[in-house]
Motif scaffolding. Sequence first.
Motif, short mmCIF file in Angstrom:
data_model
loop_
_atom_site.label_atom_id
_atom_site.label_comp_id
_atom_site.label_asym_id
_atom_site.label_seq_id
_atom_site.Cartn_x
_atom_site.Cartn_y
_atom_site.Cartn_z
N TYR A 198 1.73 3.59 6.72
CA TYR A 198 1.58 5.02 6.47
C TYR A 198 0.22 5.36 5.88
O TYR A 198 -0.25 6.48 5.98
CB TYR A 198 2.70 5.51 5.54
CG TYR A 198 4.02 5.63 6.24
CD1 TYR A 198 4.15 6.46 7.35
CD2 TYR A 198 5.14 4.95 5.79
CE1 TYR A 198 5.37 6.59 8.00
CE2 TYR A 198 6.36 5.07 6.42
CZ TYR A 198 6.47 5.89 7.54
OH TYR A 198 7.66 6.02 8.17
N GLU B 244 0.37 10.67 9.91
CA GLU B 244 0.27 11.89 9.13
C GLU B 244 -0.29 13.03 10.00
O GLU B 244 0.23 14.14 10.03
CB GLU B 244 -0.67 11.59 7.97
CG GLU B 244 -0.66 12.56 6.85
CD GLU B 244 -1.74 12.17 5.84
OE1 GLU B 244 -1.90 10.95 5.56
OE2 GLU B 244 -2.42 13.07 5.35
N LEU C 278 3.97 11.50 2.65
CA LEU C 278 2.79 10.76 3.09
C LEU C 278 1.49 11.44 2.71
O LEU C 278 0.45 10.81 2.55
CB LEU C 278 2.80 10.60 4.62
CG LEU C 278 4.02 9.94 5.22
CD1 LEU C 278 3.88 9.90 6.74
CD2 LEU C 278 4.19 8.55 4.67
#
Lengths: 251, 315, 259
Positions: free
Chosen positions: B255, B261, B290
Amino acid sequence: MEPIIEFQNLRVEYPGADRRTAVKVAVDGLNLAIQPGEVFGFLGPNGAGKTSTMNVLLGFVPPTGGMARLFGNDVSLPISRQRIGYLPEMTYYYKFLSAEELLRFYGKIFGIPSAVLEKRIDDVLKLVEMQDARKKLIKTYSKGMQQRVGLAQALINNPDLLILDEPTSGLDPVGRMKVREIIQRLKHEGKTVFFSSHELGEVETVCDRVGIMHQGKLRVEGKVADLVQEHGLNLEHIFLKMIGYQHSLAA
Amino acid sequence: MNSSEDHVAARVRFGLLVGVFACATAASWVQPRLEVLSSSYSGNRSVSEVILGDFRQLMANQFMLKADEYFHSGYYPSIFDQPKNKSGVMSEEIRADERSAFSKPEGKDDHHGHDDHHEGVHEEHEEADFLGKPRDFIEAFGRHFFASTHSHLESEQEIKELLPWLKLAAEMDSTRPDAFVLTSYWLRKELRKVDEAEAFLRQGWRINPNSVEIMLELAKLLEADRKDEERAHNLYEAALTKWMRQHPHPTEADYEDTIVEQLLGRIARIEEKKGNYVRAELLLGKLLPLSPAKSEISEQIAALRAKIKAIPAPK
Amino acid sequence: MNVVFCISALVVKELYRRKDFYVVFVLTALITLMMGSISFFNDSSMARYLKELCLFLVWVSLLFISVGAAARQLPAEREQRTIFPLLAKPVSRWQLIFGKFLGCWWSTGLALMSFYVFFVILSGTREHEWPLASYLQAATLHWVLLGIIIAMVMLGSLVFAAPSSNATISVVSIVGLMFLARYLNKIALQQPEPLSSLIYALYFIIPHLEFFDVRDLIIHHRAAIPWWAWSVAVVYGLAYVAMFLGATWLIFRKKRLST
Ligand SMILES: Nc1ncnc2c1ncn2[C@@H]1O[C@H](COP(=O)(O)OP(=O)(O)OP(=O)(O)O)[C@@H](O)[C@H]1O
Ligand SMILES: [Mg+2]
């Protein structure tokens, strides 16, 4: 008169290649003086120490002991070489130059003014009969031609003292005669000549005095005529006797 | 005379024969061992291919670094200057820029985006000053002789100067997507060469069909520069699916990468535009943990929830 | 001084009668022009990569030209024994060394000038900018560096037996100095104590050749170096030249002439 060349107890040693090999004594206790205007012939078999003696005179090799003087100066000073001409044993010249360029280079080192220098270059090249090849590169010359260039460069500064190491080696008979003539002419001009040679006949004709070296020691020295009288032998036999060859001679 | 010459010739011939035989023997001894050696660490590739391949990767790396160095006009840390964080590196700076730009639709305020990029860079440069105070007078004096102050590309011409290195990097090692992505980024955003950017990206995509990075960049190009929201949307979705498939159990580190994202944010925005508020809210909900811009996203989620409430429930 | 000039003129003549410089120059120009004709994404107005490439080729060429020339001088004189008739003239060994050095330095300086003229024309026609002061600084610093290199290699030619091994060792150490010297202080800090001080001492002793490489500044249009800093660097470089030549003389003074 002050001698031009003077050796006192000169000793030259070459170090061995490593610690175990002994040092090589090339010149051992040489005493000799050469007066202005003299022509001195330096004789001796191969390996006698002739070239080594000359190397000391020119400052190439430092003396291990004793001393050597040129014009009364210590040989280690560059100024003592201003008035000498030197012809090395073999031909060692810049192969990428022509004869003319080589002479110009050496002449400039002596600080000869350009106009005078060009004239001198013409003169010496004519003297050694190299005018035709003067613009060719030295690497294209034959051995004799290179020897002639060597002679020319030794004369470029109109020296008072000439040190010639085997000047006639590699020359044809005409060349040899020419060298003899040059030496005699220089003598008439009052110059001093110190030369080594293996040509006894040549030495006999041009020299005032000779010295015979053997194994680093000067065995005999004097006027040719005196020596001949003293030993009752001709120069060749004196030479052979001095280097220890008399037994086979007698046989 | 003649016979002795013949004798010599015979000897030479014999010698040659022996030599050839010896070479052949040696070769047959070496060959299988070499093959074992080469297959042991490279599968089926030949030795020369491995060496050449490594060399090409090395060169590509070098060219990417060069591009990065050009981006900073020569002010670039060596391996001995350890930067405190990676923020001095070009791709990171661009990523930061992209991150802040994702929530706004791309292309609409091109000029603003441009400024924004530079601001972001300037903020960061305070931290990225890797040289620090000189340790001695030699170091202090030496700073006159190399690029020792931070600086960025200012004109279009200066950005162009990056392209040769990026192109060379992509040519040397066409399996690294970042060369294609970066090139496209500069081509379309700063130099407005959308056609060239698209062609280059598609070339990179053909070679790296599984690169989510390239798909994301291509989708951005379609959305912002071609104004083709439909195709962009499809591509974003495809990329997201691919990413999910590539990371069945994503870790924290996965992530870290801003790709997912960006994908989430962009898809959410398009869905919102289309009126699919529920899906948009769902995606933003995934995005929330995130993203660094938590408050902004929370606001957006709240707005979406309000919109969802406003819709009369179907009877 | 006359003698020194004569010897240096001879060296220049020798180096320009060899064809290597022309070959290297033509090769550099050709490669640069070929790379310059490439267009990237339908645009061929990029200049910095080309300047970088050109300067890189110039640096490598000049490094090899100067190392090659300097490594040969004294060994060739001794091997071919041309040193005998030369030193039979009123020439001291110091004059010989200094003349050889100057000859190498001038001829590489001539080469450097032709390279930089090519570079300035190339970058000027591409960028339409002529920061001549910066270029002048870069060229002069580069020239001083070549002086250090030549002096260093001449010293090496008396220390190492074969010219080829001298050239190899010199090139490796020059490249090493260029890349590492600047960071030795940082490396020192990461080491345990006795080693740390040792490396730090080394850092202060070795010649910092990186001062003379200002390629990045001219590639990226950085501001010119302050002239005082330039002058200090030049003096610093010349001091190393003097030191290397002094050491060369100390060794040569006692050296046997023939090999
Ligand atoms: N560079 C040197 N290193 C070691 N020994 C040397 C060196 N030069 C000469 N010798 C030795 O010194 C001795 C004298 O040599 P030198 O060259 O002086 O002889 P020469 O009389 O000139 O002989 P030739 O008539 O062959 O020219 C020889 O035994 C030689 O082996
Ligand atoms: Mg001899």
